[in-house]
Design a protein around this motif. Sequence first.
Motif, PDB file in Angstrom:
ATOM      1  N   PRO A  39       0.797  -1.231   0.000  1.00  0.00           N
ATOM      2  CA  PRO A  39       0.000   0.000   0.000  1.00  0.00           C
ATOM      3  C   PRO A  39       0.825   1.275   0.000  1.00  0.00           C
ATOM      4  O   PRO A  39       0.278   2.362  -0.237  1.00  0.00           O
ATOM      5  N   VAL A  40       2.126   1.179   0.241  1.00  0.00           N
ATOM      6  CA  VAL A  40       2.969   2.376   0.299  1.00  0.00           C
ATOM      7  C   VAL A  40       3.893   2.463  -0.913  1.00  0.00           C
ATOM      8  O   VAL A  40       3.933   3.474  -1.617  1.00  0.00           O
ATOM      9  N   TRP A  90      -4.118  -3.732   1.573  1.00  0.00           N
ATOM     10  CA  TRP A  90      -4.209  -5.141   1.214  1.00  0.00           C
ATOM     11  C   TRP A  90      -3.595  -6.049   2.268  1.00  0.00           C
ATOM     12  O   TRP A  90      -4.120  -7.119   2.560  1.00  0.00           O
ATOM     13  N   ILE A  91      -2.502  -5.647   2.847  1.00  0.00           N
ATOM     14  CA  ILE A  91      -1.760  -6.529   3.750  1.00  0.00           C
ATOM     15  C   ILE A  91      -2.322  -6.480   5.160  1.00  0.00           C
ATOM     16  O   ILE A  91      -2.339  -7.490   5.874  1.00  0.00           O
ATOM     17  N   ASN A  92      -2.806  -5.332   5.594  1.00  0.00           N
ATOM     18  CA  ASN A  92      -3.217  -5.150   6.981  1.00  0.00           C
ATOM     19  C   ASN A  92      -4.683  -5.510   7.226  1.00  0.00           C
ATOM     20  O   ASN A  92      -5.054  -5.843   8.348  1.00  0.00           O
ATOM     21  N   ASP A  93      -5.515  -5.423   6.218  1.00  0.00           N
ATOM     22  CA  ASP A  93      -6.929  -5.759   6.362  1.00  0.00           C
ATOM     23  C   ASP A  93      -7.111  -7.249   6.092  1.00  0.00           C
ATOM     24  O   ASP A  93      -6.801  -7.730   4.993  1.00  0.00           O
ATOM     25  N   PRO A  94      -7.629  -8.022   7.073  1.00  0.00           N
ATOM     26  CA  PRO A  94      -7.757  -9.478   6.869  1.00  0.00           C
ATOM     27  C   PRO A  94      -8.596  -9.855   5.660  1.00  0.00           C
ATOM     28  O   PRO A  94      -8.247 -10.781   4.926  1.00  0.00           O
ATOM     29  N   MET A 127      -6.454 -10.736  -1.766  1.00  0.00           N
ATOM     30  CA  MET A 127      -5.159 -10.586  -2.424  1.00  0.00           C
ATOM     31  C   MET A 127      -4.545 -11.940  -2.779  1.00  0.00           C
ATOM     32  O   MET A 127      -4.135 -12.169  -3.924  1.00  0.00           O
ATOM     33  N   VAL A 128      -4.497 -12.859  -1.825  1.00  0.00           N
ATOM     34  CA  VAL A 128      -3.861 -14.153  -2.092  1.00  0.00           C
ATOM     35  C   VAL A 128      -4.710 -14.994  -3.043  1.00  0.00           C
ATOM     36  O   VAL A 128      -4.171 -15.799  -3.817  1.00  0.00           O
ATOM     37  N   THR A 164       2.044 -13.998   8.999  1.00  0.00           N
ATOM     38  CA  THR A 164       1.425 -14.342  10.285  1.00  0.00           C
ATOM     39  C   THR A 164      -0.053 -14.707  10.155  1.00  0.00           C
ATOM     40  O   THR A 164      -0.761 -14.768  11.154  1.00  0.00           O
ATOM     41  N   GLY A 165      -0.508 -14.929   8.953  1.00  0.00           N
ATOM     42  CA  GLY A 165      -1.908 -15.296   8.764  1.00  0.00           C
ATOM     43  C   GLY A 165      -2.752 -14.117   8.334  1.00  0.00           C
ATOM     44  O   GLY A 165      -3.011 -13.935   7.157  1.00  0.00           O
TER      45      GLY A 165
END
Length: 310
Positions: A148-149, A167-171, A177-178, A256-257
Amino acid sequence: MTTSPTASGGGTKIKQRFWTARSRRDAWIFLAFALPNIALIVMFTYRPLIANIQYSFLDWTLGSDFATAVGLNNYVTFFTSSDAPEVLGTTAIFTVLTVGGAMVLGLLIALALNQKLPGRTFARSAIFAPYVLSGVGVGLVWLFIFDPVYGALSWVLRGLGQSSPQWINDPKLALTMVIIVYIWKNLGYCAVVYLAGLQSMPQDVMEAASLDGAGVVRRFFAIVFPLLSPTTFFLLITSLLSSLQAFDILKIMTPTGQGTNTLMFETYLQAFGAYNRAGYSAAISVVLFLLLLIMTAVQMRFVERKVHYA
């Protein structure tokens, strides 16, 4: 082989011995080729499987010299925990969307590549290339795109005056995304297999349907898709097993899931993450194994009935 005169005379009746010298030689040749493979399968497949089932009945911390037998407690703990619905739900969503997305898009791409278009050989190679790439490499490249940055996607969105989603921080977005990346990586495999099925179709049937006035859409649903049922059945089984065992892309993009905890990834996190619960992790992996076994058996028993082999 021995011969003996028949009762009527004038002829002979041939009696064949089951265990002849040639049969013994063929048996030894078979064992010489098969035993090494059987030994490797037993050593690296069935032995670890049996050992893992044994570990699932233990309360064992990874690296510890001691373990306590707890029976079915690990299984009870998993199915009664608050994480079980999330893990099972994430596994179902990830599997259904990745398998369905890759197969549908792969079929559409195969239909396009089956046409006589310029550059189709290069296009086929380009479509199939992501499937043979390392999952780690694919995950790293797409992680840069989705960042995102500093990501390429965020740069494009900023140019359009929009902010990049987290994308990475919101579950929820992490799971999306994956799923996108996994479909992109595997749709080439589905496309190539479907393309092989399309090219093996009898052209006289297609020409007869065309002469009868059947349009493109009708020919596809009435002839092409039913004739592709063996290919679809094969892809359904292989893609389903592959998605349920997906790990590398999940590990690279969401270490980390963070909402991407499928059964396979949860097995890893419990054993090698912050918990070190090897026995509990083994129980989850047994659940995954049973799920794979049941789903494969159900497909072989019921879905295969819809397959037309002729």
